[in-house]
Design a protein around this motif. Structure first.
Motif, mmCIF file in Angstrom:
data_model
loop_
_atom_site.group_PDB
_atom_site.id
_atom_site.type_symbol
_atom_site.label_atom_id
_atom_site.label_comp_id
_atom_site.label_asym_id
_atom_site.label_seq_id
_atom_site.Cartn_x
_atom_site.Cartn_y
_atom_site.Cartn_z
ATOM 1 N N GLY A 1 1.074 -1.482 0.230
ATOM 2 C CA GLY A 1 -0.004 -0.187 -0.280
ATOM 3 C C GLY A 1 0.971 1.439 -0.152
ATOM 4 O O GLY A 1 1.982 1.585 0.128
ATOM 5 N N SER A 2 0.516 2.546 -0.575
ATOM 6 C CA SER A 2 1.552 3.803 0.249
ATOM 7 C C SER A 2 1.374 4.337 1.293
ATOM 8 O O SER A 2 2.253 4.591 1.573
ATOM 9 C CB SER A 2 0.682 4.741 -0.975
ATOM 10 O OG SER A 2 -0.786 4.653 -0.778
ATOM 11 N N THR A 3 0.794 3.563 2.143
ATOM 12 C CA THR A 3 0.983 3.898 3.326
ATOM 13 C C THR A 3 2.337 3.176 4.056
ATOM 14 O O THR A 3 2.970 4.229 4.098
ATOM 15 C CB THR A 3 0.042 2.526 4.101
ATOM 16 O OG1 THR A 3 -0.898 3.391 4.152
ATOM 17 C CG2 THR A 3 0.386 3.040 6.298
ATOM 18 N N ILE B 1 4.546 6.061 2.453
ATOM 19 C CA ILE B 1 4.368 7.522 3.538
ATOM 20 C C ILE B 1 4.588 7.341 4.901
ATOM 21 O O ILE B 1 5.563 8.507 5.481
ATOM 22 C CB ILE B 1 2.684 8.102 3.827
ATOM 23 C CG1 ILE B 1 2.224 7.552 1.845
ATOM 24 C CG2 ILE B 1 2.671 8.602 4.283
ATOM 25 C CD1 ILE B 1 0.482 8.402 1.894
ATOM 26 N N TYR C 1 -5.337 13.991 5.826
ATOM 27 C CA TYR C 1 -5.526 12.038 6.229
ATOM 28 C C TYR C 1 -3.797 12.935 7.005
ATOM 29 O O TYR C 1 -2.896 12.656 7.249
ATOM 30 C CB TYR C 1 -4.357 11.740 4.329
ATOM 31 C CG TYR C 1 -4.253 10.205 4.932
ATOM 32 C CD1 TYR C 1 -5.641 9.518 4.544
ATOM 33 C CD2 TYR C 1 -2.398 9.460 4.444
ATOM 34 C CE1 TYR C 1 -5.037 8.300 5.278
ATOM 35 C CE2 TYR C 1 -2.983 8.621 4.683
ATOM 36 C CZ TYR C 1 -3.783 7.233 5.294
ATOM 37 O OH TYR C 1 -3.922 5.785 5.187
ATOM 38 N N TYR D 1 3.599 17.572 4.037
ATOM 39 C CA TYR D 1 3.293 16.664 3.695
ATOM 40 C C TYR D 1 1.846 17.954 2.595
ATOM 41 O O TYR D 1 0.778 18.351 3.484
ATOM 42 C CB TYR D 1 2.498 15.616 4.469
ATOM 43 C CG TYR D 1 1.537 14.821 4.183
ATOM 44 C CD1 TYR D 1 1.455 13.602 3.288
ATOM 45 C CD2 TYR D 1 -0.713 15.016 4.182
ATOM 46 C CE1 TYR D 1 0.316 12.878 3.165
ATOM 47 C CE2 TYR D 1 -1.116 14.037 3.728
ATOM 48 C CZ TYR D 1 -0.314 12.831 3.342
ATOM 49 O OH TYR D 1 -2.030 11.973 2.729
ATOM 50 N N CYS E 1 -1.445 16.077 0.588
ATOM 51 C CA CYS E 1 -2.465 15.472 -0.503
ATOM 52 C C CYS E 1 -3.485 16.017 -1.563
ATOM 53 O O CYS E 1 -4.397 17.099 -1.130
ATOM 54 C CB CYS E 1 -3.616 15.338 1.013
ATOM 55 S SG CYS E 1 -4.279 13.615 0.832
ATOM 56 N N ASN F 1 -7.860 14.028 0.992
ATOM 57 C CA ASN F 1 -8.440 13.490 1.979
ATOM 58 C C ASN F 1 -8.973 14.272 3.396
ATOM 59 O O ASN F 1 -7.134 14.251 4.195
ATOM 60 C CB ASN F 1 -8.076 12.306 2.457
ATOM 61 C CG ASN F 1 -8.883 11.286 2.922
ATOM 62 O OD1 ASN F 1 -10.061 12.176 3.390
ATOM 63 N ND2 ASN F 1 -8.462 10.198 2.968
ATOM 64 N N ASP G 1 0.594 13.784 -1.531
ATOM 65 C CA ASP G 1 0.067 11.938 -1.797
ATOM 66 C C ASP G 1 -1.442 12.143 -2.919
ATOM 67 O O ASP G 1 -2.437 13.020 -2.745
ATOM 68 C CB ASP G 1 -0.565 11.977 -0.687
ATOM 69 C CG ASP G 1 -1.435 10.782 -0.131
ATOM 70 O OD1 ASP G 1 -1.890 10.005 -1.194
ATOM 71 O OD2 ASP G 1 -1.488 10.209 1.093
ATOM 72 N N ALA H 1 -3.495 9.760 -3.752
ATOM 73 C CA ALA H 1 -3.791 8.017 -3.763
ATOM 74 C C ALA H 1 -4.890 8.863 -4.420
ATOM 75 O O ALA H 1 -5.516 7.786 -4.978
ATOM 76 C CB ALA H 1 -4.607 8.257 -2.763
ATOM 77 N N TYR H 2 -5.494 9.528 -4.975
ATOM 78 C CA TYR H 2 -7.034 10.215 -5.484
ATOM 79 C C TYR H 2 -6.698 10.766 -6.950
ATOM 80 O O TYR H 2 -7.753 11.043 -7.328
ATOM 81 C CB TYR H 2 -8.077 10.511 -4.805
ATOM 82 C CG TYR H 2 -8.004 9.841 -2.904
ATOM 83 C CD1 TYR H 2 -9.135 8.724 -3.225
ATOM 84 C CD2 TYR H 2 -7.659 10.062 -1.996
ATOM 85 C CE1 TYR H 2 -9.508 8.328 -2.204
ATOM 86 C CE2 TYR H 2 -7.504 9.196 -0.809
ATOM 87 C CZ TYR H 2 -9.034 8.159 -0.975
ATOM 88 O OH TYR H 2 -8.626 7.381 -0.171
ATOM 89 N N THR I 1 -1.483 4.527 -5.150
ATOM 90 C CA THR I 1 -2.016 3.666 -4.820
ATOM 91 C C THR I 1 -3.252 2.425 -5.219
ATOM 92 O O THR I 1 -3.515 3.158 -6.450
ATOM 93 C CB THR I 1 -2.630 3.871 -3.361
ATOM 94 O OG1 THR I 1 -3.287 2.485 -2.872
ATOM 95 C CG2 THR I 1 -3.851 4.648 -3.137
ATOM 96 N N SER J 1 -5.465 0.585 -4.551
ATOM 97 C CA SER J 1 -6.152 1.362 -3.408
ATOM 98 C C SER J 1 -7.453 1.295 -3.805
ATOM 99 O O SER J 1 -8.828 1.166 -3.529
ATOM 100 C CB SER J 1 -6.015 1.474 -2.229
ATOM 101 O OG SER J 1 -5.224 0.167 -1.880
ATOM 102 N N LYS J 2 -7.158 2.853 -4.708
ATOM 103 C CA LYS J 2 -8.447 4.060 -5.058
ATOM 104 C C LYS J 2 -9.141 3.250 -6.630
ATOM 105 O O LYS J 2 -10.087 2.517 -6.236
ATOM 106 C CB LYS J 2 -8.232 5.559 -4.727
ATOM 107 C CG LYS J 2 -7.634 5.039 -3.387
ATOM 108 C CD LYS J 2 -8.281 5.020 -2.383
ATOM 109 C CE LYS J 2 -8.005 4.710 -0.551
ATOM 110 N NZ LYS J 2 -8.886 4.262 0.349
ATOM 111 N N ARG K 1 -3.182 -4.613 -1.408
ATOM 112 C CA ARG K 1 -2.021 -4.035 -0.825
ATOM 113 C C ARG K 1 -0.753 -3.491 -1.741
ATOM 114 O O ARG K 1 0.165 -4.097 -1.380
ATOM 115 C CB ARG K 1 -1.040 -4.482 0.939
ATOM 116 C CG ARG K 1 -2.183 -4.801 1.281
ATOM 117 C CD ARG K 1 -3.201 -3.392 2.162
ATOM 118 N NE ARG K 1 -2.474 -2.074 2.602
ATOM 119 C CZ ARG K 1 -2.856 -1.685 2.333
ATOM 120 N NH1 ARG K 1 -3.911 -1.211 1.671
ATOM 121 N NH2 ARG K 1 -2.323 -0.697 3.246
#
Ligand code: PLP
Length: 371
Positions: free
Chosen positions: A99-101, A104, A124, A167, A169, A173, A200, A202-203, A230, A232-233, A241
């Motif tokens: 995951g990107s988690t 990050i 986030y 950071y 995003c 989020n 980030d 992610a979206y 990611t 994930s989205k 993951r």
């Protein structure tokens, strides 16, 4: 120094906390209320994608089941190359993670230890929690009136601290808002010494290409910028993951000690297949979520309910009252929505679901809103 084991413990803690919070909210419904069973609940709480993985990814993961006997280190190079190629980068500018988690968190560990993590509020918060639990400094400044990152204030804070990890995003989020391209350009051009910008994305695939510009262009220009993405989205693979980070090789090298540098072979194979479908999948899904989002906005508009203009697969609705009891009541009626995101305690974050799920959302939302 934070170890990988410690990171896993932290993530386990958050997962357990989320689980308990979910239980507590159901448990507090009162004796006569029967909460719907988990499988009946429409889940619009975690910004997942109800379309799920593309068929190609499902096939790759099913076909790969027997490959789980081994780590498959031999496939990692190919994965890195595929990601690099898809983003117009060199393989040494790419780092993949669980995951990107994972990526990050590694950036936080590498660049926000002696210097602070500098960001906006609300954003986030998993990395903010990590930084705080490590006893390190977090500096937060409010988002602008149009819900973008206040880039000049971020730079002022970095100057004061002698550097830090900034950071950002985008889309953000929980607000689903964008920071204007020009502001990000200014931020990159004015990064103070000893500062690294972590963006980030992610979206990002959900936003209209005419309205957003990826910060990957600054990675291509060798700036002090890390971009995370990611599967994930938009790809609908949150449970598989897989995610990645892109940056100059020296920045990635600083992060590597905090990474496992291994991802599950099923995640890798699923993500590789999904990446192969990218050119058709991303625009198709973006259009689908754009339609669903547009319909929800139109409905809210008709009902005179305010919301933040969305640029991702979720949106923030101003319900004019505390989110927590509102969300608990919605859950009792079978729809899970986002938790509170302080200080936006009157804003309800709702993930976009299928047409059927959004129909149920509108029914239940209206009952609770007018009840
Ligand atoms: N970044 C943002 C803004 C998110 O909202 C999430 C998950 O919801 C993540 C990163 C982490 O995603 P993952 O670890 O599944 O790639």
């Amino acid at each position: 120094m934070i170890t990988r084991r410690r990171l896993i413990q932290d993530l386990g803690y958050f997962a357990a906390a989320g689980h308990l919070a979910g239980k507590a909210s159901v448990a507090s419904l009162g004796p006569q209320s029967t909460p719907p069973s988990q499988s009946d609940v429409v889940r619009l709480d975690s910004n997942e994608n109800p379309l799920g993985p593309p068929p190609s990814a499902i096939k790759a993961m099913v076909d790969g089941m027997s490959a789980t006997a081994r780590y498959h280190f031999d496939e990692f190079g190919k994965f890195r190359e595929a990601i690099a190629q898809s983003e117009g980068l060199r393989p040494e500018q790419v780092l993949f993670g669980v995951g990107s988690t994972e990526v990050i968190d590694a950036a936080v560990s590498a660049f926000a230890s002696s210097k602070p993590l500098i960001t906006a509020t609300a954003t986030y918060d998993i990395l903010i929690e990590l930084e705080r639990r490590l006893g390190r400094q977090v500096v937060q400044v409010p988002l602008t009136e149009s819900w973008g990152y206040p880039v000049r204030k971020l730079v002022e804070e970095a100057v004061k601290a002698g550097g830090g990890l900034i950071y950002l995003c985008n889309p953000n989020n929980p607000t689903s808002s964008l920071t204007p391209k020009g502001d990000i350009e200014w931020l990159v051009a004015n990064l103070p010494p000893h500062s690294v910008l972590l963006v980030d994305e992610a979206y990002i695939h959900f936003a209209q290409p005419s309205e957003v510009e990826s910060t990957l262009k600054y990675v291509r220009e060798d700036k002090d910028v890390i971009v995370t993405r990611t599967f994930s989205k938009i790809y609908g693979m949150a449970g598989a993951r897989a995610g990645f980070g892109c940056a100059r090789p020296d920045l990635l090298r600083a992060m590597e000690p905090f990474m496992d540098n291994v991802i599950p072979v099923l995640a890798l194979r699923g993500a590789m297949a999904a990446l192969g479908d990218r050119d058709s999948l991303v625009p198709t899904r973006r259009a689908e979520f754009g339609r669903i989002s547009g319909e929800l906005c139109e409905w809210l508009h008709q009902k005179n309910i305010r919301y933040i203009e969305p640029h991702a697969n979720f949106l923030m609705i101003d319900i004019g009252r505390e989110v927590r009891p509102f969300g608990q009541e919605m859950l009792r009626r079978g729809v899970a929505v986002g938790r509170p995101f302080p200080p936006l305690n009157h804003m309800l974050r709702v993930t976009l679901g299928t047409d059927q799920e959004m129909k149920k959302f509108r029914e239940v939302f209206w009952q609770v809103y007018t009840g």
